[in-house]
Design a protein around this motif. Structure first.
Motif, short mmCIF file in Angstrom:
data_model
loop_
_atom_site.label_atom_id
_atom_site.label_comp_id
_atom_site.label_asym_id
_atom_site.label_seq_id
_atom_site.Cartn_x
_atom_site.Cartn_y
_atom_site.Cartn_z
N THR A 30 1.86 15.91 8.31
CA THR A 30 2.73 14.74 8.51
C THR A 30 4.18 14.97 8.11
O THR A 30 5.04 14.19 8.48
CB THR A 30 2.22 13.55 7.68
OG1 THR A 30 2.31 13.88 6.28
CG2 THR A 30 0.78 13.19 8.05
N GLY A 31 4.44 16.01 7.31
CA GLY A 31 5.80 16.27 6.85
C GLY A 31 6.20 15.46 5.63
O GLY A 31 7.33 15.55 5.16
N THR A 32 5.30 14.63 5.10
CA THR A 32 5.63 13.85 3.91
C THR A 32 5.64 14.75 2.68
O THR A 32 4.96 15.75 2.63
CB THR A 32 4.64 12.69 3.69
OG1 THR A 32 3.32 13.22 3.59
CG2 THR A 32 4.72 11.69 4.82
N ILE A 33 6.43 14.34 1.69
CA ILE A 33 6.52 15.14 0.47
C ILE A 33 5.69 14.49 -0.62
O ILE A 33 5.28 13.34 -0.50
CB ILE A 33 7.99 15.28 -0.01
CG1 ILE A 33 8.56 13.92 -0.40
CG2 ILE A 33 8.84 15.96 1.04
CD1 ILE A 33 9.84 14.01 -1.18
N CYS A 34 5.46 15.27 -1.69
CA CYS A 34 4.74 14.69 -2.82
C CYS A 34 5.56 13.50 -3.31
O CYS A 34 6.77 13.50 -3.25
CB CYS A 34 4.49 15.71 -3.91
SG CYS A 34 5.97 16.38 -4.67
N PRO A 35 4.90 12.46 -3.80
CA PRO A 35 5.60 11.20 -4.04
C PRO A 35 6.50 11.15 -5.27
O PRO A 35 7.22 10.18 -5.44
CB PRO A 35 4.45 10.20 -4.20
CG PRO A 35 3.31 11.02 -4.66
CD PRO A 35 3.49 12.37 -4.00
N ASP A 36 6.52 12.15 -6.12
CA ASP A 36 7.29 12.08 -7.37
C ASP A 36 8.74 11.67 -7.19
O ASP A 36 9.25 10.84 -7.93
CB ASP A 36 7.26 13.41 -8.10
CG ASP A 36 5.92 13.69 -8.74
OD1 ASP A 36 5.73 14.81 -9.20
OD2 ASP A 36 5.07 12.79 -8.77
N ILE A 37 9.42 12.24 -6.24
CA ILE A 37 10.85 12.00 -6.07
C ILE A 37 11.13 10.52 -5.80
O ILE A 37 12.08 9.95 -6.31
CB ILE A 37 11.43 12.85 -4.92
CG1 ILE A 37 11.43 14.33 -5.32
CG2 ILE A 37 12.83 12.42 -4.56
CD1 ILE A 37 11.87 15.24 -4.20
#
Length: 140
Positions: A30-37
């Motif tokens: 999906t191209g999503t990043i880990c949510p931390d940011i």
């Protein structure tokens, strides 16, 4: 990055790669990043510039909370293969300067069997470029 405003403030922040990326903290699907940011570390004062700097730092140094456990495993346990796979994805999806005949030939074999090129690349990458395992995954 997209945000959606609702009554009382912002409801959703999202950073997503439009170009597929092979990185432990980015979903190769999906191209999503880990949510931390955007979730835990988000602050009202964060600007697009600070979000991009955070993203740059994430890409430069993978975090222990992976978005993709398959990529993270390869990153930790087969780092040379991870680097070659990441370079291959850069070439395939972002027009990078390298070709990888050993990868391209396996993708082509699966394409000739009727599988989509992106599916073949994803499964081969996930199976550490083992053609037999990738074929088995695609068939089942």
């Amino acid at each position: 990055m997209t945000t959606h405003q609702r009554r009382g403030g912002w409801s959703r922040r999202e950073i997503r790669f439009m170009t597929l990326v092979w990185h432990p903290n980015v979903s190769f699907v999906t191209g999503t990043i880990c949510p931390d940011i955007l979730e835990e570390k988000w602050a009202a004062a964060m600007t697009l510039r600070t979000a991009m700097l955070s993203l740059q730092a994430l890409l430069a140094a993978a975090q222990p909370d992976p978005r993709s456990s398959l990529v993270a495993y390869q990153f930790r346990n087969q780092h040379d293969l991870f680097l070659r796979t990441a370079k291959h994805w850069t070439h395939a999806y972002a027009g990078g300067p390298h070709t990888f005949p050993e990868f391209d030939s396996k993708i082509q074999l699966l394409v000739e069997k009727g599988y989509a090129e992106d599916d073949a690349r994803s499964v081969l990458s996930s199976e550490n470029w083992n053609l037999d395992k990738a074929t088995e995954c695609l068939v089942s």
